[in-house]
Write an enzyme that holds these catalytic residues in place. Sequence first.
Site, PDB file in Angstrom:
ATOM      1  CD  GLU A 264      -9.332  -1.593   4.013  1.00  0.00           C
ATOM      2  OE1 GLU A 264      -8.831  -1.517   5.165  1.00  0.00           O
ATOM      3  OE2 GLU A 264      -9.544  -0.721   3.320  1.00  0.00           O
TER       4      GLU A 264
ATOM      5  NE  ARG B 146      -9.448  12.040   4.893  1.00  0.00           N
ATOM      6  CZ  ARG B 146      -9.618  10.646   4.498  1.00  0.00           C
ATOM      7  NH1 ARG B 146     -10.452  10.309   3.685  1.00  0.00           N
ATOM      8  NH2 ARG B 146      -8.556   9.808   5.059  1.00  0.00           N
TER       9      ARG B 146
ATOM     10  NE  ARG C 161      -6.180   1.516  -0.040  1.00  0.00           N
ATOM     11  CZ  ARG C 161      -6.185   2.758   0.793  1.00  0.00           C
ATOM     12  NH1 ARG C 161      -5.056   2.752   1.292  1.00  0.00           N
ATOM     13  NH2 ARG C 161      -7.334   3.151   0.720  1.00  0.00           N
TER      14      ARG C 161
ATOM     15  CG  HIS D 163     -14.054   1.494   6.655  1.00  0.00           C
ATOM     16  ND1 HIS D 163     -13.343   0.118   6.519  1.00  0.00           N
ATOM     17  CD2 HIS D 163     -13.092   2.433   6.981  1.00  0.00           C
ATOM     18  CE1 HIS D 163     -11.952   0.525   6.742  1.00  0.00           C
ATOM     19  NE2 HIS D 163     -11.937   1.672   7.159  1.00  0.00           N
ATOM     20  CG  LEU D 164     -17.646   3.695  11.425  1.00  0.00           C
ATOM     21  CD1 LEU D 164     -18.437   3.766  12.686  1.00  0.00           C
ATOM     22  CD2 LEU D 164     -17.953   5.008  10.458  1.00  0.00           C
TER      23      LEU D 164
ATOM     24  CG  HIS E  99     -12.921   2.916   3.235  1.00  0.00           C
ATOM     25  ND1 HIS E  99     -13.613   4.260   3.790  1.00  0.00           N
ATOM     26  CD2 HIS E  99     -11.765   3.377   3.403  1.00  0.00           C
ATOM     27  CE1 HIS E  99     -12.808   5.046   4.328  1.00  0.00           C
ATOM     28  NE2 HIS E  99     -11.793   4.496   4.500  1.00  0.00           N
TER      29      HIS E  99
ATOM     30  CB  ILE F 232     -14.369   4.352  15.087  1.00  0.00           C
ATOM     31  CG1 ILE F 232     -13.079   5.497  15.137  1.00  0.00           C
ATOM     32  CG2 ILE F 232     -15.503   4.647  15.892  1.00  0.00           C
ATOM     33  CD1 ILE F 232     -13.320   6.793  14.494  1.00  0.00           C
ATOM     34  N   GLY F 233     -15.240   1.444  14.386  1.00  0.00           N
ATOM     35  CA  GLY F 233     -16.596   0.674  14.485  1.00  0.00           C
ATOM     36  C   GLY F 233     -16.212  -0.550  15.102  1.00  0.00           C
TER      37      GLY F 233
ATOM     38  CG  ASN G 190      -1.867   0.817   1.290  1.00  0.00           C
ATOM     39  OD1 ASN G 190      -1.639   2.036   0.377  1.00  0.00           O
ATOM     40  ND2 ASN G 190      -2.539   1.008   2.283  1.00  0.00           N
TER      41      ASN G 190
HETATM   42  P1  ADP Z   1      -6.918   3.797   9.405  1.00  0.00           P
HETATM   43  O1  ADP Z   1      -8.237   4.783   8.537  1.00  0.00           O
HETATM   44  O2  ADP Z   1      -5.851   4.552   9.468  1.00  0.00           O
HETATM   45  O3  ADP Z   1      -6.725   2.506   8.872  1.00  0.00           O
HETATM   46  P2  ADP Z   1      -8.079   2.388  11.715  1.00  0.00           P
HETATM   47  O4  ADP Z   1      -9.024   1.653  11.241  1.00  0.00           O
HETATM   48  O5  ADP Z   1      -7.000   1.665  12.265  1.00  0.00           O
HETATM   49  O6  ADP Z   1      -7.873   3.850  10.818  1.00  0.00           O
HETATM   50  O7  ADP Z   1      -8.940   3.351  12.818  1.00  0.00           O
HETATM   51  C1  ADP Z   1      -8.155   4.210  13.522  1.00  0.00           C
HETATM   52  C2  ADP Z   1      -9.215   4.969  14.515  1.00  0.00           C
HETATM   53  O8  ADP Z   1      -9.831   4.149  15.384  1.00  0.00           O
HETATM   54  C3  ADP Z   1      -8.805   6.018  15.351  1.00  0.00           C
HETATM   55  O9  ADP Z   1      -9.592   7.240  15.459  1.00  0.00           O
HETATM   56  C4  ADP Z   1      -8.823   5.438  16.773  1.00  0.00           C
HETATM   57  O10 ADP Z   1      -8.674   6.358  17.815  1.00  0.00           O
HETATM   58  C5  ADP Z   1     -10.204   4.301  16.690  1.00  0.00           C
HETATM   59  N1  ADP Z   1     -10.076   3.286  17.572  1.00  0.00           N
HETATM   60  C6  ADP Z   1      -9.255   2.394  17.735  1.00  0.00           C
HETATM   61  N2  ADP Z   1      -9.244   1.719  19.019  1.00  0.00           N
HETATM   62  C7  ADP Z   1     -10.533   2.504  19.622  1.00  0.00           C
HETATM   63  C8  ADP Z   1     -11.069   2.297  20.863  1.00  0.00           C
HETATM   64  N3  ADP Z   1     -10.830   1.307  21.581  1.00  0.00           N
HETATM   65  N4  ADP Z   1     -12.180   3.076  21.020  1.00  0.00           N
HETATM   66  C9  ADP Z   1     -12.465   4.047  20.151  1.00  0.00           C
HETATM   67  N5  ADP Z   1     -11.813   4.250  19.053  1.00  0.00           N
HETATM   68  C10 ADP Z   1     -10.900   3.513  18.719  1.00  0.00           C
END
Ligand code: ADP
Length: 400
Positions: free
Chosen positions: A385, A241, A91, A208-209, A180, A332-333, A10
């Site tokens: 992914e 963003r 990717r 996807h968060l 995504h 986050i999700g 990537n």
């Molecule tokens: P990227 O888009 O860089 O791949 P990720 O999918 O790894 O990102 O997600 C990163 C986000 O997930 C960050 O905002 C991080 O704070 C959040 N995150 C990770 N663990 C937790 C948690 N336990 N509770 C809430 N948010 C989390």
Amino acid sequence: MNNKLVLVLNCGSSSLKFAVINADNGGEIMSGLAECFNLPDARIKWKIAEKKKSTSLHPYSAHSAAISFIVEEIIKKEAGLAEQFVAVGHRIVHGGEKFTESVIIDDHVLEGIEQCSSLAPLHNPAHVLGIKAAQSAFPALTQVAVFDTAFHQTMPAKAFMYALPYNLYKEAHVRRYGMHGTSHLFVTDQAAKALNKAVSDTNIISAHLGNGASVAAIKKGKCVDTSMGMTPLAGLVMGTRCGDLDPSIIEYLVTRQGYSLKGVMDMLQKQSGLLGVSGISSDFRNILEEHDKGNARATLAMEMFIYRLTKYIASYAVPLGHIDAIVFTGGIGENSHLVRSKVLELLTIFGYQVDSEKNKAAILGNQGIITAAGSPIAMVIPTNEEWVIAQDSAKLVSNQ
Ligand code: ADP
């Protein structure tokens, strides 16, 4: 040799993420990140079987030097793996309308990726550099391109068109593309399995968060709408963003507030979202910590994130009609039970009821349904992914 190993790359403009994935089961053999390209402190870190290492690269190293290091020093010397690869999977952020599925890279494809650079000026040129470097490092291996936009190419025109003069679409390719896609595709397949349904019979809303975030409406296994637009700036409130916004704000800031266009665009991409509203951080964990301490702007940022996300989810009832499941994924999700429960509370009108124990248990890579018996289904599915990229690459190689 039975293992179907794929080197997944990537390539960004200043960094390169890499992983060696077993295409059959998604197992990660090793992974790493080379970063600070073209800077004096270019460096690389990697992990093999939970053992972490890092070192500096030659000052001002970029894609080619990083890939040489990965191949010679890590893959060959340390892991002894070079003979076992079936493909290199790349990717690619933007495939425009040219690429509707993963493809084996030849000169024609490389040219196509270059042509899409105007739609992703930060990403596609870096992908091309990465592909060329990987081609010289592995001249005998098939290279495959897997596009973030491809899964969304099934959207109907009423969903992907902007209400702008039509010739902007025809002549300048201005339309919604979505991002995504590999993640939305992965969770669609996994959700169908979990629901015991055929993918072609599965309707989900996939959220996807991560730092970047998007929602997709998936009907009978195909994307029919998504929140990101021509670029990844549109849609949800993200880490840095802004997501959706009145386009006149840009003109107002430039003509009335003394911003340059570049300054505004930089702000919308790098200083907005959770970071901009909270003034604290783009990282959701920090926002939650500050919210717990009573910081009002952290609470506002969190509430805006949840409110906009939920509005998008609710609106996708329109194209779907029937929803088999809402799926949460991304950092986050997959980890924030608070976000999930607040989203589902706002969706009470649709009958959603959280099972708070199941919701709290779905963290750190655990997959599962988080709603109560009798409620419509919401679930958490950790995304992967890299596995999609490895699978598509191995499949294309075996069909050659
Ligand atoms: P990227 O888009 O860089 O791949 P990720 O999918 O790894 O990102 O997600 C990163 C986000 O997930 C960050 O905002 C991080 O704070 C959040 N995150 C990770 N663990 C937790 C948690 N336990 N509770 C809430 N948010 C989390």
